[in-house]
Design an enzyme around this catalytic site. Structure first.
Site, PDB file in Angstrom:
ATOM      1  N   MET A 207      49.257  33.508  34.222  1.00 25.10           N
ATOM      2  CA  MET A 207      49.335  34.835  33.600  1.00 25.10           C
ATOM      3  C   MET A 207      47.973  35.482  33.434  1.00 25.10           C
ATOM      4  O   MET A 207      47.871  36.697  33.272  1.00 25.10           O
ATOM      5  CB  MET A 207      50.036  34.746  32.241  1.00 25.10           C
TER       6      MET A 207
ATOM      7  N   ALA B  38      48.632  37.445  23.697  1.00 23.25           N
ATOM      8  CA  ALA B  38      47.638  36.577  23.060  1.00 23.25           C
ATOM      9  C   ALA B  38      47.380  35.351  23.925  1.00 23.25           C
ATOM     10  O   ALA B  38      46.238  34.946  24.145  1.00 23.25           O
ATOM     11  CB  ALA B  38      48.102  36.168  21.668  1.00 23.25           C
ATOM     12  N   TYR B  39      48.453  34.761  24.422  1.00 23.88           N
ATOM     13  CA  TYR B  39      48.335  33.592  25.294  1.00 23.88           C
ATOM     14  C   TYR B  39      47.603  33.950  26.582  1.00 23.88           C
ATOM     15  O   TYR B  39      46.671  33.244  27.005  1.00 23.88           O
ATOM     16  CB  TYR B  39      49.731  33.059  25.602  1.00 23.88           C
ATOM     17  N   ALA B  40      48.003  35.049  27.211  1.00 28.56           N
ATOM     18  CA  ALA B  40      47.372  35.465  28.464  1.00 28.56           C
ATOM     19  C   ALA B  40      45.884  35.753  28.259  1.00 28.56           C
ATOM     20  O   ALA B  40      45.043  35.374  29.087  1.00 28.56           O
ATOM     21  CB  ALA B  40      48.081  36.692  29.027  1.00 28.56           C
TER      22      ALA B  40
ATOM     23  N   SER C  79      43.882  34.484  25.958  1.00 29.20           N
ATOM     24  CA  SER C  79      43.146  33.245  25.702  1.00 29.20           C
ATOM     25  C   SER C  79      42.919  32.462  26.990  1.00 29.20           C
ATOM     26  O   SER C  79      41.848  31.891  27.209  1.00 29.20           O
ATOM     27  CB  SER C  79      43.896  32.381  24.680  1.00 29.20           C
TER      28      SER C  79
END
Length: 236
Positions: free
Chosen positions: A148, A159-161, A163
């Site tokens: 991603m 947020a995940y992408a 990080s």
């Protein structure tokens, strides 16, 4: 058992199952001595049993790099050195998915925790691993980013992408900083894993991801530096 990694000590950090387990087993099968680090003692013991039953050498340390706390990374590296004398190779597989929310709906605490797990935790691990590898005169590090970071296509996971994209950039920058010191640093960016019970039939299995990590750490990949290898058929 192969002897391709005979005499090398490999630290596999993140958890005791899934990709971490498959990678630890794969390295042991290739002759490496393996230290597995994760927060769940029972999962770690399960991984050790698989390795030892196959005739491999391994130990474990309870340490959670996804916490982002410096003492967790310091403890796992110190335990590896105390038990096996060194760290030649490190695979940092910290992955916390974080909140499933559109960007404006993410809470500050959730944002901070996601970056602490996926970015700060790996940075902390690398600090301690690099210190040991510099003293040894070389080494190899592979970090787990995410597809991603390349595509951004999974809505609700910004947020995940973010990080993981930051981790990819950190990996490439660190690779340039340390290549002259004999340390190769790369990343992998898997898509959704094809694991038992998952619906991602087109995704790479943990064993296929593990094989890629092992190759990146091998002498066959000696000229691969600062690369983020995407493992996802649907990216292109």
């Amino acid at each position: 058992m192969s002897a391709r990694f005979a005499g090398r000590v490999v630290l596999v950090a993140g958890s005791g199952d899934g990709i971490c387990r498959a990678t630890a087993v794969a390295f042991a099968r290739e002759g490496a001595t393996v230290m597995v680090a994760g927060p769940d003692r029972e999962e770690l013991e399960g991984t050790l049993k698989l390795i030892r039953d196959a005739g491999g050498a391994a130990d474990s340390v309870v340490a959670d790099i996804a916490s982002g706390r410096a003492e967790e990374s310091a403890r796992m590296v110190a335990a590896t050195v105390e038990r096996f004398g060194t760290v030649d190779i490190a695979f940092n597989n910290a992955t916390v998915s974080g909140p499933t929310s559109n960007l404006a709906d993410i809470q500050e605490q959730d944002w901070a925790q996601t970056l602490a797990a996926n970015l700060t935790g790996v940075w902390m691990a690398m600090k301690h691993e690099l210190s040991r590898m510099e003293a040894n005169g070389g080494g190899v590090i592979v970090n787990t980013a995410c597809n991603m970071a390349q595509t951004g296509r999974l809505v609700g996971q910004s947020a995940y992408a973010a990080s993981k994209a930051a981790l990819s950039a950190l990996t490439r920058t660190a690779a340039h900083e340390y290549v002259a010191k004999g340390i190769r640093i790369n990343a992998i960016s898997p898509g959704p894993a094809n694991e038992p019970g998952s619906s991602f039939a087109d995704g790479a299995t943990p064993e296929q991801v593990a094989d890629t990590v092992v190759w990146l750490c091998s002498d066959e990949a000696v000229f691969v530096v600062g690369h983020d290898l995407v493992l996802d058929k649907k990216t292109v």
